[in-house]
Scaffold this motif. Structure first.
Motif, short mmCIF file in Angstrom:
data_model
loop_
_atom_site.label_atom_id
_atom_site.label_comp_id
_atom_site.label_asym_id
_atom_site.label_seq_id
_atom_site.Cartn_x
_atom_site.Cartn_y
_atom_site.Cartn_z
N ALA A 102 0.92 -1.18 0.51
CA ALA A 102 0.38 0.13 0.17
C ALA A 102 0.67 1.16 0.06
O ALA A 102 2.26 1.32 0.56
CB ALA A 102 -0.89 -0.13 1.36
N ALA A 103 0.41 2.20 0.03
CA ALA A 103 1.20 3.45 -0.45
C ALA A 103 0.06 4.70 -0.07
O ALA A 103 -0.98 4.84 -0.45
CB ALA A 103 2.09 3.98 -1.46
N PHE A 104 1.14 5.74 1.18
CA PHE A 104 -0.13 6.81 1.38
C PHE A 104 1.02 8.08 1.57
O PHE A 104 2.10 7.02 2.07
CB PHE A 104 -0.98 6.46 2.23
N TRP A 105 0.90 8.87 1.79
CA TRP A 105 1.33 10.37 2.46
C TRP A 105 2.94 9.64 2.48
O TRP A 105 3.74 10.37 2.82
CB TRP A 105 1.30 10.23 3.93
N GLY A 106 3.22 9.24 1.24
CA GLY A 106 4.38 9.86 0.04
C GLY A 106 5.37 8.71 0.38
O GLY A 106 6.99 8.04 0.16
N TRP A 107 4.74 7.87 1.31
CA TRP A 107 5.16 6.61 1.48
C TRP A 107 4.76 4.84 1.37
O TRP A 107 3.55 5.20 0.94
CB TRP A 107 5.65 6.57 2.93
N LEU A 108 5.91 4.49 0.46
CA LEU A 108 5.27 2.62 -0.24
C LEU A 108 5.35 2.03 1.10
O LEU A 108 6.22 1.96 2.19
CB LEU A 108 6.06 2.41 -0.88
N HIS A 109 4.45 0.90 2.07
CA HIS A 109 4.46 0.32 3.02
C HIS A 109 4.91 -0.80 1.88
O HIS A 109 3.63 -1.35 1.82
CB HIS A 109 3.44 0.47 3.55
N ILE A 110 5.44 -1.24 1.93
CA ILE A 110 5.28 -3.42 1.86
C ILE A 110 5.19 -4.29 3.26
O ILE A 110 5.66 -4.54 4.09
CB ILE A 110 7.05 -3.93 1.26
N GLU A 111 3.49 -4.69 2.43
CA GLU A 111 3.10 -5.17 4.28
C GLU A 111 3.63 -6.59 3.53
O GLU A 111 3.30 -7.31 5.12
CB GLU A 111 1.37 -5.09 3.16
N LEU A 112 4.06 -7.22 3.34
CA LEU A 112 4.53 -8.45 3.03
C LEU A 112 5.46 -8.94 1.60
O LEU A 112 4.87 -8.78 0.52
CB LEU A 112 3.34 -9.92 3.45
N LEU A 113 6.53 -10.00 1.36
CA LEU A 113 6.89 -10.45 0.60
C LEU A 113 7.74 -11.87 1.05
O LEU A 113 7.91 -12.54 2.17
CB LEU A 113 8.45 -9.52 0.15
N TRP A 114 6.90 -13.21 -0.27
CA TRP A 114 6.25 -14.61 0.06
C TRP A 114 6.95 -14.89 -1.24
O TRP A 114 6.98 -14.31 -1.80
CB TRP A 114 5.22 -14.66 0.10
N LEU A 115 7.81 -15.72 -0.83
CA LEU A 115 8.60 -16.83 -2.49
C LEU A 115 8.12 -18.41 -2.05
O LEU A 115 8.66 -18.42 -0.81
CB LEU A 115 10.11 -15.87 -2.61
N GLU A 116 8.05 -18.35 -2.47
CA GLU A 116 7.99 -20.88 -2.41
C GLU A 116 10.03 -20.59 -2.55
O GLU A 116 10.86 -20.15 -2.78
CB GLU A 116 7.92 -20.98 -4.22
N GLU A 117 9.73 -21.35 -2.05
CA GLU A 117 11.08 -21.74 -1.03
C GLU A 117 12.08 -22.47 -2.54
O GLU A 117 13.26 -21.50 -2.94
CB GLU A 117 11.45 -23.76 -0.60
N ASP A 118 12.29 -23.11 -3.36
CA ASP A 118 12.69 -23.27 -4.91
C ASP A 118 12.81 -22.28 -5.52
O ASP A 118 14.09 -22.20 -6.21
CB ASP A 118 12.17 -24.08 -5.00
N VAL A 119 12.76 -20.48 -4.60
CA VAL A 119 13.29 -20.10 -6.05
C VAL A 119 13.97 -18.61 -5.15
O VAL A 119 13.75 -17.90 -5.66
CB VAL A 119 11.85 -18.96 -6.50
N ARG A 120 13.83 -19.53 -3.92
CA ARG A 120 14.35 -18.14 -3.04
C ARG A 120 16.08 -18.60 -3.55
O ARG A 120 16.83 -19.31 -3.71
CB ARG A 120 14.61 -18.19 -1.82
N GLY A 121 16.75 -16.89 -3.55
CA GLY A 121 18.27 -17.41 -4.08
C GLY A 121 18.18 -16.59 -5.42
O GLY A 121 19.71 -16.62 -5.48
N ALA A 122 17.15 -16.71 -5.70
CA ALA A 122 17.66 -16.63 -7.24
C ALA A 122 17.55 -15.34 -7.98
O ALA A 122 17.37 -15.16 -9.10
CB ALA A 122 16.92 -17.62 -8.27
N GLY A 123 17.57 -14.29 -7.53
CA GLY A 123 16.94 -13.11 -7.84
C GLY A 123 16.01 -12.41 -7.73
O GLY A 123 15.17 -11.62 -8.34
N THR A 124 14.59 -13.22 -7.33
CA THR A 124 12.85 -13.12 -7.93
C THR A 124 12.32 -12.07 -6.89
O THR A 124 12.46 -11.53 -6.64
CB THR A 124 12.57 -14.84 -7.56
N GLY A 125 13.20 -12.43 -5.43
CA GLY A 125 13.13 -11.35 -4.34
C GLY A 125 13.57 -9.45 -4.74
O GLY A 125 12.45 -8.74 -4.80
#
Length: 141
Positions: free
Chosen positions: A58-81
């Motif tokens: 969400a974004a408001f008052w000039g700020w982006l708020h990353i509420e959550l970031l999730w990746l499946e285990e097998d794609v972690r560390g590959a640059g997807t995040g």
């Protein structure tokens, strides 16, 4: 007066609260208080279209708020995040938001966010019990 707690508030009741707070805030910060949040998501999909990761934001008052970031285990560390985070930040800047904030915990991704320019500005121990939550920010300019 009666005070009650409900686990199933109606959308109308929640909207009433939001409208009331925006009205109060507008007395102090003007038009920015009455703007609706810019809510969005960024998804990573595999070749068959299945979601393998994403960001809810969400974004408001000039700020982006990353509420959550999730990746499946097998794609972690590959640059997807990194790609997801870059896309969310680019979207925010395109829409006039030039700061970002998020929360992560000691067993999650603090180092990932630090590697991408975020810095800790606060922490809360024992959230959850036995761990620490970190509040992080970044200038997007």
């Amino acid at each position: 007066m009666k005070v009650d707690v409900t686990r199933n508030p109606t959308e109308d009741d929640l909207s009433l609260l939001s409208h009331g707070l925006r009205s109060y805030n507008s007395q102090h910060i003007g038009h920015a208080a009455t703007e609706e949040d810019v809510r969005f998501a960024v998804f990573a999909r595999n070749g068959s279209g299945k979601i393998i990761g994403g960001i809810r934001a969400a974004a408001f008052w000039g700020w982006l708020h990353i509420e959550l970031l999730w990746l499946e285990e097998d794609v972690r560390g590959a640059g997807t995040g990194r790609q997801l985070l870059s896309a969310a930040e680019a979207f925010a800047m395109k829409h006039g938001f030039f700061h970002s904030r998020l929360e992560t915990t000691s067993f999650q991704a603090r180092e990932f966010y630090e590697k991408h320019g975020y810095e800790v500005f606060g922490e809360l121990r024992d959230l959850p019990q036995g761990f620490t939550s970190y509040f992080m920010k970044k200038a997007l300019v």
